[in-house]
Design a protein around this motif. Structure first.
Motif, PDB file in Angstrom:
ATOM      1  N   PHE A  98     -14.114  13.724   3.194  1.00 57.67           N
ATOM      2  CA  PHE A  98     -13.332  12.627   3.739  1.00 57.67           C
ATOM      3  C   PHE A  98     -13.228  11.481   2.742  1.00 57.67           C
ATOM      4  CE2 PHE A  98     -17.684  12.150   5.133  1.00 57.67           C
ATOM      5  CZ  PHE A  98     -17.977  10.802   4.952  1.00 57.67           C
ATOM      6  N   LEU A  99     -12.126  10.735   2.855  1.00 61.75           N
ATOM      7  CA  LEU A  99     -11.890   9.583   1.982  1.00 61.75           C
ATOM      8  C   LEU A  99     -12.710   8.388   2.449  1.00 61.75           C
ATOM      9  CD1 LEU A  99      -8.010   9.634   1.507  1.00 61.75           C
ATOM     10  CD2 LEU A  99      -9.747  10.313  -0.143  1.00 61.75           C
ATOM     11  N   VAL A 100     -13.258   7.654   1.475  1.00 65.05           N
ATOM     12  CA  VAL A 100     -13.979   6.426   1.787  1.00 65.05           C
ATOM     13  C   VAL A 100     -13.312   5.219   1.128  1.00 65.05           C
ATOM     14  CG1 VAL A 100     -16.177   7.569   2.207  1.00 65.05           C
ATOM     15  CG2 VAL A 100     -15.634   6.774  -0.100  1.00 65.05           C
ATOM     16  N   GLN A 101     -12.293   5.480   0.293  1.00 66.15           N
ATOM     17  CA  GLN A 101     -11.517   4.402  -0.318  1.00 66.15           C
ATOM     18  C   GLN A 101     -10.163   4.947  -0.727  1.00 66.15           C
ATOM     19  OE1 GLN A 101     -13.067   1.522  -3.309  1.00 66.15           O
ATOM     20  NE2 GLN A 101     -11.695   2.607  -4.688  1.00 66.15           N
ATOM     21  N   ARG A 102      -9.172   4.108  -0.599  1.00 63.43           N
ATOM     22  CA  ARG A 102      -7.826   4.430  -1.058  1.00 63.43           C
ATOM     23  C   ARG A 102      -7.241   3.202  -1.732  1.00 63.43           C
ATOM     24  NH1 ARG A 102      -4.809   6.992   2.674  1.00 63.43           N
ATOM     25  NH2 ARG A 102      -6.513   7.543   4.016  1.00 63.43           N
ATOM     26  N   PRO A 103      -6.293   3.370  -2.659  1.00 60.12           N
ATOM     27  CA  PRO A 103      -5.668   2.203  -3.295  1.00 60.12           C
ATOM     28  C   PRO A 103      -4.931   1.353  -2.265  1.00 60.12           C
ATOM     29  CG  PRO A 103      -5.084   4.216  -4.451  1.00 60.12           C
ATOM     30  CD  PRO A 103      -5.772   4.623  -3.192  1.00 60.12           C
ATOM     31  N   ALA A 104      -4.758   0.088  -2.578  1.00 62.96           N
ATOM     32  CA  ALA A 104      -4.052  -0.814  -1.666  1.00 62.96           C
ATOM     33  C   ALA A 104      -2.603  -0.367  -1.465  1.00 62.96           C
ATOM     34  CB  ALA A 104      -4.105  -2.239  -2.197  1.00 62.96           C
ATOM     35  N   ALA A 105      -1.964   0.092  -2.519  1.00 65.57           N
ATOM     36  CA  ALA A 105      -0.580   0.574  -2.435  1.00 65.57           C
ATOM     37  C   ALA A 105      -0.563   2.059  -2.782  1.00 65.57           C
ATOM     38  CB  ALA A 105       0.306  -0.199  -3.395  1.00 65.57           C
ATOM     39  N   GLU A 106      -0.033   2.850  -1.867  1.00 72.14           N
ATOM     40  CA  GLU A 106       0.070   4.298  -2.087  1.00 72.14           C
ATOM     41  C   GLU A 106       1.546   4.663  -2.204  1.00 72.14           C
ATOM     42  OE1 GLU A 106      -3.101   6.681   0.158  1.00 72.14           O
ATOM     43  OE2 GLU A 106      -2.645   5.004   1.485  1.00 72.14           O
ATOM     44  N   PRO A 107       1.994   5.025  -3.400  1.00 72.59           N
ATOM     45  CA  PRO A 107       3.424   5.271  -3.590  1.00 72.59           C
ATOM     46  C   PRO A 107       3.957   6.523  -2.903  1.00 72.59           C
ATOM     47  CG  PRO A 107       2.228   5.673  -5.620  1.00 72.59           C
ATOM     48  CD  PRO A 107       1.247   5.118  -4.640  1.00 72.59           C
TER      49      PRO A 107
END
Length: 141
Positions: A98-107
């Motif tokens: 599972f994801l615990v962080q993602r970028p603020a902007a996801e293109p």
């Protein structure tokens, strides 16, 4: 639109307490845990960069959370995920991811169609983020 990847991907982003609960669940099942990061989340990119080595023989999630926070601090504009491995019966397979962080902007992604002979059509998925150089694909890095 948010990138959907792994377990819990359709839920809101997990809090640190919820992450700790999932890591505790993995550790209680005897699954070693590792932290990985990437700036290319393409669905076929299953090999992300490892942050340290997999953590064996842990009883509490504190060590894993410390590694997650170090990875987040080092790569604030990358995707960070937690993997738990099940090595039962001599095989190593992912039991939980599972994801615990993602970028603020996801293109996001684009679906490209290629027309071939005899009216055949092939499709490929390409991330908009890959138009930038590796390591600088998301804003804020």
């Amino acid at each position: 639109m948010k990138f959907r990847y792994g377990t819990f991907s359709y839920l809101p982003d997990l809090t640190d307490g919820e992450i700790a609960a999932q890591v505790k669940y993995a550790l209680d099942n005897g699954w070693p845990v590792s932290v990985e990061y990437s700036d290319d989340p393409h669905p076929r990119n299953i090999y992300w960069e490892m942050w340290g080595l997999p953590m064996f023989d842990l009883a509490e999630p504190d060590g894993v959370l410390a590694q997650i926070n170090e990875c987040r601090a080092a790569y604030p504009g990358h995707y960070v995920r937690v993997l738990a491995y099940d090595a039962q019966l001599g095989r190593q397979s992912t039991a939980l991811s599972f994801l615990v962080q993602r970028p603020a902007a996801e293109p996001g992604f684009v679906l490209e169609r290629q027309d071939g002979p005899d009216r055949t059509q092939r499709y490929s998925v390409k991330s908009y983020a890959t138009t930038g150089p590796a390591g600088a694909r998301y804003a804020g890095e």
